[in-house]
Design a protein around this motif. Structure first.
Motif, PDB file in Angstrom:
ATOM      1  N   ALA A   1       0.842  -1.206   0.000  1.00 20.77           N
ATOM      2  CA  ALA A   1       0.000   0.000   0.000  1.00 20.77           C
ATOM      3  C   ALA A   1       0.873   1.251   0.000  1.00 20.77           C
ATOM      4  CB  ALA A   1      -0.926  -0.012   1.205  1.00 20.77           C
ATOM      5  N   ALA A   2       1.981   1.211   0.755  1.00 22.05           N
ATOM      6  CA  ALA A   2       2.883   2.364   0.814  1.00 22.05           C
ATOM      7  C   ALA A   2       3.481   2.656  -0.560  1.00 22.05           C
ATOM      8  CB  ALA A   2       3.982   2.115   1.833  1.00 22.05           C
ATOM      9  N   ASP A   3       3.819   1.601  -1.310  1.00 19.07           N
ATOM     10  CA  ASP A   3       4.383   1.798  -2.656  1.00 19.07           C
ATOM     11  C   ASP A   3       3.380   2.481  -3.572  1.00 19.07           C
ATOM     12  OD1 ASP A   3       6.748   0.644  -1.915  1.00 19.07           O
ATOM     13  OD2 ASP A   3       6.223  -1.364  -2.654  1.00 19.07           O
ATOM     14  N   VAL A   4       2.131   2.058  -3.495  1.00 15.54           N
ATOM     15  CA  VAL A   4       1.099   2.663  -4.342  1.00 15.54           C
ATOM     16  C   VAL A   4       0.875   4.126  -3.978  1.00 15.54           C
ATOM     17  CG1 VAL A   4      -1.346   2.593  -4.981  1.00 15.54           C
ATOM     18  CG2 VAL A   4      -0.058   0.455  -4.762  1.00 15.54           C
ATOM     19  N   LEU A   5       0.868   4.415  -2.689  1.00 18.19           N
ATOM     20  CA  LEU A   5       0.593   5.778  -2.219  1.00 18.19           C
ATOM     21  C   LEU A   5       1.804   6.683  -2.318  1.00 18.19           C
ATOM     22  CD1 LEU A   5      -1.538   4.908   0.946  1.00 18.19           C
ATOM     23  CD2 LEU A   5      -2.379   5.835  -1.218  1.00 18.19           C
ATOM     24  N   GLY A   6       2.997   6.090  -2.446  1.00 19.57           N
ATOM     25  CA  GLY A   6       4.202   6.896  -2.517  1.00 19.57           C
ATOM     26  C   GLY A   6       4.611   7.468  -1.186  1.00 19.57           C
ATOM     27  N   ILE A   7       4.278   6.760  -0.095  1.00 21.27           N
ATOM     28  CA  ILE A   7       4.669   7.202   1.238  1.00 21.27           C
ATOM     29  C   ILE A   7       5.379   6.038   1.929  1.00 21.27           C
ATOM     30  CG2 ILE A   7       2.802   8.885   1.441  1.00 21.27           C
ATOM     31  CD1 ILE A   7       1.235   6.897   3.093  1.00 21.27           C
ATOM     32  N   SER A   8       5.903   6.263   3.131  1.00 20.13           N
ATOM     33  CA  SER A   8       6.638   5.218   3.840  1.00 20.13           C
ATOM     34  C   SER A   8       5.682   4.227   4.489  1.00 20.13           C
ATOM     35  CB  SER A   8       7.540   5.845   4.903  1.00 20.13           C
ATOM     36  OG  SER A   8       6.752   6.441   5.916  1.00 20.13           O
ATOM     37  N   GLN A   9       6.204   3.039   4.772  1.00 14.64           N
ATOM     38  CA  GLN A   9       5.385   2.032   5.451  1.00 14.64           C
ATOM     39  C   GLN A   9       4.960   2.501   6.843  1.00 14.64           C
ATOM     40  OE1 GLN A   9       6.817  -2.013   5.331  1.00 14.64           O
ATOM     41  NE2 GLN A   9       5.803  -2.525   7.275  1.00 14.64           N
ATOM     42  N   PRO A  10       5.880   3.132   7.632  1.00 17.78           N
ATOM     43  CA  PRO A  10       5.441   3.631   8.952  1.00 17.78           C
ATOM     44  C   PRO A  10       4.290   4.643   8.850  1.00 17.78           C
ATOM     45  CG  PRO A  10       7.827   3.550   8.856  1.00 17.78           C
ATOM     46  CD  PRO A  10       7.341   3.265   7.465  1.00 17.78           C
ATOM     47  N   ALA A  11       4.279   5.436   7.770  1.00 15.69           N
ATOM     48  CA  ALA A  11       3.189   6.408   7.597  1.00 15.69           C
ATOM     49  C   ALA A  11       1.864   5.691   7.359  1.00 15.69           C
ATOM     50  CB  ALA A  11       3.498   7.349   6.438  1.00 15.69           C
ATOM     51  N   VAL A  12       1.899   4.605   6.595  1.00 17.79           N
ATOM     52  CA  VAL A  12       0.689   3.812   6.368  1.00 17.79           C
ATOM     53  C   VAL A  12       0.223   3.181   7.683  1.00 17.79           C
ATOM     54  CG1 VAL A  12      -0.257   1.761   5.238  1.00 17.79           C
ATOM     55  CG2 VAL A  12       1.192   3.352   3.952  1.00 17.79           C
ATOM     56  N   SER A  13       1.170   2.606   8.439  1.00 15.78           N
ATOM     57  CA  SER A  13       0.830   1.983   9.727  1.00 15.78           C
ATOM     58  C   SER A  13       0.204   3.002  10.673  1.00 15.78           C
ATOM     59  CB  SER A  13       2.083   1.375  10.360  1.00 15.78           C
ATOM     60  OG  SER A  13       2.632   0.374   9.532  1.00 15.78           O
ATOM     61  N   LEU A  14       0.743   4.246  10.680  1.00 16.91           N
ATOM     62  CA  LEU A  14       0.210   5.289  11.547  1.00 16.91           C
ATOM     63  C   LEU A  14      -1.230   5.625  11.171  1.00 16.91           C
ATOM     64  CD1 LEU A  14       0.553   7.431  13.749  1.00 16.91           C
ATOM     65  CD2 LEU A  14       1.515   8.957  11.994  1.00 16.91           C
ATOM     66  N   GLN A  15      -1.508   5.709   9.875  1.00 19.99           N
ATOM     67  CA  GLN A  15      -2.873   6.023   9.438  1.00 19.99           C
ATOM     68  C   GLN A  15      -3.852   4.936   9.885  1.00 19.99           C
ATOM     69  OE1 GLN A  15      -3.420   7.154   5.338  1.00 19.99           O
ATOM     70  NE2 GLN A  15      -1.534   8.360   5.282  1.00 19.99           N
ATOM     71  N   ILE A  16      -3.462   3.667   9.748  1.00 17.87           N
ATOM     72  CA  ILE A  16      -4.344   2.578  10.158  1.00 17.87           C
ATOM     73  C   ILE A  16      -4.540   2.604  11.676  1.00 17.87           C
ATOM     74  CG2 ILE A  16      -4.678   0.080  10.207  1.00 17.87           C
ATOM     75  CD1 ILE A  16      -4.884   1.434   7.419  1.00 17.87           C
ATOM     76  N   ARG A  17      -3.471   2.875  12.416  1.00 22.42           N
ATOM     77  CA  ARG A  17      -3.569   2.943  13.876  1.00 22.42           C
ATOM     78  C   ARG A  17      -4.498   4.086  14.309  1.00 22.42           C
ATOM     79  NH1 ARG A  17       1.302   2.376  14.577  1.00 22.42           N
ATOM     80  NH2 ARG A  17       2.025   4.529  14.910  1.00 22.42           N
ATOM     81  N   GLN A  18      -4.388   5.223  13.656  1.00 22.75           N
ATOM     82  CA  GLN A  18      -5.266   6.354  13.995  1.00 22.75           C
ATOM     83  C   GLN A  18      -6.718   6.048  13.654  1.00 22.75           C
ATOM     84  OE1 GLN A  18      -3.333   9.505  11.783  1.00 22.75           O
ATOM     85  NE2 GLN A  18      -2.184  10.220  13.586  1.00 22.75           N
ATOM     86  N   LEU A  19      -6.938   5.338  12.554  1.00 20.03           N
ATOM     87  CA  LEU A  19      -8.299   4.960  12.173  1.00 20.03           C
ATOM     88  C   LEU A  19      -8.885   3.998  13.208  1.00 20.03           C
ATOM     89  CD1 LEU A  19     -10.513   5.204  10.007  1.00 20.03           C
ATOM     90  CD2 LEU A  19      -9.442   3.278   8.802  1.00 20.03           C
ATOM     91  N   GLU A  20      -8.071   3.040  13.670  1.00 17.26           N
ATOM     92  CA  GLU A  20      -8.541   2.103  14.695  1.00 17.26           C
ATOM     93  C   GLU A  20      -8.826   2.826  16.006  1.00 17.26           C
ATOM     94  OE1 GLU A  20      -6.451  -2.120  13.407  1.00 17.26           O
ATOM     95  OE2 GLU A  20      -5.300  -0.704  14.630  1.00 17.26           O
ATOM     96  N   GLN A  21      -8.010   3.799  16.350  1.00 18.59           N
ATOM     97  CA  GLN A  21      -8.242   4.562  17.573  1.00 18.59           C
ATOM     98  C   GLN A  21      -9.545   5.363  17.489  1.00 18.59           C
ATOM     99  OE1 GLN A  21      -4.633   6.837  17.866  1.00 18.59           O
ATOM    100  NE2 GLN A  21      -3.448   5.176  18.829  1.00 18.59           N
TER     101      GLN A  21
END
Length: 296
Positions: A24-44
């Protein structure tokens, strides 16, 4: 987060579709930690786990699958909303409420409203008639969007835009013309006057025309309808002083004699709105049309 982030929702969908955070990070052009942070914030924000790890990678939890289903509906609703907003931006639509006097409503507005319907078929214009004071009050109270009224106008926090000047003329029955001298207040003071009702801006202007020569008027009739006034004048019951637009067409002045006054009497019509009124494309279109179609 205190609100649902649509970008995070799209990232969650992409993670599930691709089967990994890195893909997903490759498609979005962002880092993997940034993707993980977005998912964590959504879960919160939702306060449930949305993704779980398995021996084969990651998959959506039962709650995550429910979010995916509803997420599609959310995205469709957002897309439909944006389409509607863009249509409103490119198309003049909606409803505009306009207040004006009966004379302008009868003799000025019909061709303008016809042209508005031709130019902006999705725009609805509601027209209310009344005297200047009532229209201004309705605008101040946001019961009307705008008004076309006779100057002068006073009110709280109003924008006043003069748009046209118009001459007043004397009308009399063709069978009772008989007045060849200049039509001054002194000459007309002794004649039977059929006047507009007191309280209107038009009546105030006519009163002031006589008062400038130290004269006050005692009309034989006071009527609220310009067409009723013209009928009484045609019947030879007196003369009247009316806006020229009321006799602008041949059919309007049938059976009437029309002459200018001395000194000439004019009125100024103005568009009135609240100062905080948002200028929609519909309101702007009406303003342009009134400014470009002055009464001659």
């Amino acid at each position: 987060m205190t609100t649902l982030n649509l970008g995070h929702l799209a990232t969650f969908r992409l993670v599930v579709q691709r089967g990994s955070f890195s893909a997903a990070a490759d498609v979005l052009g962002i880092s993997q930690p940034a993707v993980s942070l977005q998912i964590r914030q959504l879960e919160q924000f939702i306060q449930v786990r949305l993704i779980e790890r398995t021996g084969r990678g990651i998959k959506a939890t039962e709650s995550g699958l429910a979010l995916l289903t509803h997420g599609e509906r959310i995205e469709q609703a957002v897309a439909e909303t944006l389409r509607s907003v863009h249509e409103c931006h490119h198309e003049v639509s909606g409803t505009v409420t306009l207040g004006t006097g009966a004379t302008a409503c009868i003799h000025l507005l019909p061709p303008l409203l016809q042209q508005l319907r031709k130019d902006f078929p999705l725009l609805r214009v509601g027209v209310t008639t009344g005297n200047t004071l009532d229209i201004v009050r309705a605008i101040e109270e946001s019961r009307l969007d705008m008004g076309l009224v006779t100057m002068p106008v006073s009110g709280k926090a109003l924008d006043v835009m003069p748009v046209m000047d118009e001459e007043f003329v004397l009308i009399s029955s063709q069978e009772c013309q008989g007045m060849s001298e200049p039509l001054t207040p002194e000459v007309l003071h002794s004649k039977p006057l059929i006047a507009f009702e007191s309280g209107s801006g038009t009546r105030a202007l006519i009163d002031s025309w006589f008062q400038a020569c130290g004269l006050s008027i005692a009309p034989v009739m006071q009527l609220g309808s310009i067409e009723a006034i013209k009928r009484m004048v045609r019947a030879g019951l007196g003369f009247s002083i009316v806006p020229r637009m009321a006799v602008g067409h041949a059919a309007d002045r049938e059976g009437l004699s029309v002459r200018s006054l001395t000194p000439v009497l004019h009125r100024q019509l103005a568009i009135v709105m609240r100062q905080d009124k948002i200028l929609s494309r519909g309101i702007s279109g009406i303003i342009r049309m009134l400014q470009n179609n002055p009464v001659r």
